[in-house]
Design an enzyme around this catalytic site. Structure first.
Site, short mmCIF file in Angstrom:
data_model
loop_
_atom_site.label_atom_id
_atom_site.label_comp_id
_atom_site.label_asym_id
_atom_site.label_seq_id
_atom_site.Cartn_x
_atom_site.Cartn_y
_atom_site.Cartn_z
N LYS A 164 0.85 -1.18 0.00
CA LYS A 164 0.00 0.00 0.00
C LYS A 164 0.89 1.24 0.00
CE LYS A 164 -4.14 -2.00 0.76
NZ LYS A 164 -5.36 -1.77 -0.01
N LYS A 272 -13.22 -7.69 -6.68
CA LYS A 272 -13.58 -8.01 -5.30
C LYS A 272 -15.07 -8.37 -5.28
CE LYS A 272 -10.28 -4.98 -2.88
NZ LYS A 272 -9.55 -4.29 -3.96
#
Length: 360
Positions: A164, A272
């Site tokens: 990230k 997702k």
């Protein structure tokens, strides 16, 4: 077999703070669903509704009220479920704007259709014969914390790391990437980064140029969703291949999905199922991506092992050689015991282990 559905909220607690560009997470609430057949005692199917705060379109103040409405409607219809009518049930019972509920109901129905054994999809992964290759996720944090996470993932046998970026100092994030790349060639360790839309339009191209020095596989969602003209330019010209993630959320119509991918033409998309509305919607994205020669991989979205298991079994059916993002089952101190295991960078279903599921 008239089916009945019930739910129970569950607060999942992170082992350590999970940093993202949208803030730090210490806990997350999921609503666990159970579908039971009143004519077959003991036959149950499980699903999970887990909207992500600040990201899911159904992250709503009245989420539980809407879940109750869905359950009440479901229970009023005396439903039987078969492969031919599963889609009809989902369309009639769960509104499109509640994707995580749709994912949970679909998972539970697939489970009970397959005998209530937590094997909603039949494949070698579900039988414990093969594993699914994963990336190791590096959460945002201090420089020392992120560096320690990198060392831990490498020691666990991961050959793809996803870091990230966009929360701490950009130069420090680059130092971590530089450290990994100085020790491991791109043929040894694959590096992905995920900006979660954190880069600003005025500096995104400069940051992408800097990141390109680290031989990255891809960058997820470099800018916020909805900036289609700029995103199309980045997808075409970025020195780091772009993968769309948040850009796909809230797009449910097949024609709109096709138009979006045709317009932006990204090298990759990230899928997702909890955020996209379940497996039927995810399969539409995959079908369109394959038609347009766009690469893709599937990622979990902080589900417990109940949701992760369904996503992993679905993912395994495609034999996609790219590393998938399915490692979140280890995040929680109070996750449900399951057969899921991570070994040498792969997720496995250990058929020798059982489930410990909540009583609903």
């Amino acid at each position: 077999m008239p089916l009945k559905i019930v739910y129970k909220p569950c607060t999942l607690h992170f082992r350590k703070e999970a940093g993202t560009s949208r803030g730090i997470l210490t806990q997350k609430t999921s609503w666990i669903l159970q579908v039971a057949d009143s004519e077959q005692p003991g036959l149950t199917g499980y699903g999970e509704c887990g909207p992500l705060p600040g990201l899911s379109v159904d992250d709503l103040p009245d989420f539980e009220t809407q879940l109750i409405d869905v359950c009440d409607l479901f229970n009023s219809l005396d439903l039987d479920v078969f492969p031919f009518n599963l889609g009809i049930i989902l369309d009639q019972v769960v509104p499109q704007h509640l994707p995580s509920i749709r994912f949970g109901v679909e998972s539970a129905l697939l489970d009970i259709m397959k005998g209530g054994k937590r094997k909603p999809f039949k494949n070698d992964f579900a039988e414990g014969k093969t594993g699914v290759l994963m990336n190791g996720l590096i959460w945002m944090g201090s420089f020392d914390d992120m560096f320690a996470q990198v060392e831990e993932k490498l020691s666990q046998g991961f050959t793809t790391l996803k870091m990230k970026v966009g929360a701490i100092d950009f130069d420090k994030e680059c130092r971590i990437l530089e450290s990994v790349r100085s020790r491991y060639h791109k043929d040894q360790i694959t590096l992905r980064v995920d900006a979660n839309g954190a880069f600003k339009p005025e500096d995104v191209e400069q940051k992408l140029a800097v990141l390109s020095a680290f031989d990255l596989h891809s960058i997820e969602q470099p800018i916020k969703a909805g900036q289609h003209t700029l995103m199309a330019t980045l997808c075409q010209n970025s020195p780091v291949p772009v993968a769309l993630d948040e850009e796909l959320i809230g797009v449910f119509d097949y024609r709109e999905k096709f138009a979006l991918l045709k317009k932006l033409n990204p090298p990759f998309i990230i899928l997702k199922p909890t955020l996209l509305g379940g497996f039927r919607h995810t399969s539409e994205w995959i079908e369109i991506a394959n038609r347009l020669q766009i690469g893709w991989w599937i990622t979990s979205a902080l589900e417990s092992n109940i949701g992760l298991n369904a996503i992993a079994q679905y993912t395994a059916a495609f034999n996609n050689p790219l590393p998938q993002g399915l490692g979140t089952g280890q995040l929680y101190v109070n996750n449900f015991e399951s057969p899921l295991e991570v070994r040498e960078g792969y997720l496995y279903y250990n058929v020798e282990k059982g489930w410990e599921l909540p009583a609903l």
